[in-house]
Design an enzyme around this catalytic site. Sequence first.
Site, PDB file in Angstrom:
ATOM      1  N   VAL A  14       0.838  -1.200   0.000  1.00  0.00           N
ATOM      2  CA  VAL A  14       0.000   0.000   0.000  1.00  0.00           C
ATOM      3  C   VAL A  14       0.873   1.250   0.000  1.00  0.00           C
ATOM      4  CG1 VAL A  14      -2.043  -1.016   1.067  1.00  0.00           C
ATOM      5  CG2 VAL A  14      -0.224  -0.170   2.518  1.00  0.00           C
ATOM      6  N   ASP A  15       0.462   2.219  -0.783  1.00  0.00           N
ATOM      7  CA  ASP A  15       1.069   3.545  -0.730  1.00  0.00           C
ATOM      8  C   ASP A  15       0.543   4.255   0.514  1.00  0.00           C
ATOM      9  OD1 ASP A  15       2.406   5.919  -1.659  1.00  0.00           O
ATOM     10  OD2 ASP A  15       0.453   6.651  -2.314  1.00  0.00           O
TER      11      ASP A  15
END
Length: 335
Positions: A14-15
């Site tokens: 995930v960013d």
Amino acid sequence: EALERLEKVDTLVVDKTGTLTEGRPALADCRVIGDWTETDVLRLAASIERHSGHPLAGALLDAAGQRGLSLAAVSDFRSEAGSGVAGEAGGQVVVVGTPDFLRREGVAGVESLETAAGPLLEAGRTVVYVAVDGRAAGLLAVADPVKAGAPEAVRELQALGLRLVMLTGDNRRAAAAVARQLGIGEVEAEVGPAGKAERIRRLRAAGRRVAMAGDGINDAPALGEADVGIAMGTGADVALQSAGITLLRGDLRAIARAVRLSRATMRNIRQNLLFAFLYNALGIPIAAGALYPVFGLLLSPVIAGAAMSLSSVSVIGNALRLGRARLDGRAPGAA
């Protein structure tokens, strides 16, 4: 196809900005050194950042606008992706960016800014360093709050057995603070777009089935490299085009629902295939007269046709159970 691949995913990358956080950064603090004032530092930094496309630039411009500051004209503007910007504003040479960028620009006194930034970074702030005429002038701390549903989403995804990895271009200490807040154990910070894509490739080469969730232009290469790309519906168009699944409201909890839907769908498909195989394994020999020599039993065409219809109805009925599947993870009837 994306739902089919999602069932096998064991790692979710995930960013941070716009995925775990709101993606709407706002100026939270301003620290200055020497004879500089907060107004001067913010005005000069915003003047330079006005020519930058970085998300943090919007936070500085909004803060300057709210304070009614008049921005200076800028010349000789230059930018280094992922590091900072520089130029001449109001007759003064202004450098805005990371400590390393300031050092490469020959700025003195960067160490004092890093010391002042320590508590802000530990609190999860993203810090922008500012220098004027070759000397450190101050720093601007930007806050991007964690999404309301992110902590719950992280717990749900971990409960589903997924390995979570945060991959961000942000400062290491700021990223680590957000990861601690959310309970994410693996963090890689200060990673550019190419680095994100390379990290996805390494995970897949190690045998992991990887999904990537992101919302920005910087995430597009990694979204394309992952087994399943998941884009936030509030993100950049290029991210949406690179992904196989889009979360319309940008709510991370929808990833957990998508995983549950994927697993329920594939389980249902296997049940139907098994039922069809068993039905045909039993029905075809009987219809062919396998029991006639012993029992004198044959299937009339009417009964065989009815049995075939009932087989189709049973498969469809089983598939329709997906409409009642609880994708929130709660048991049927739970509040």
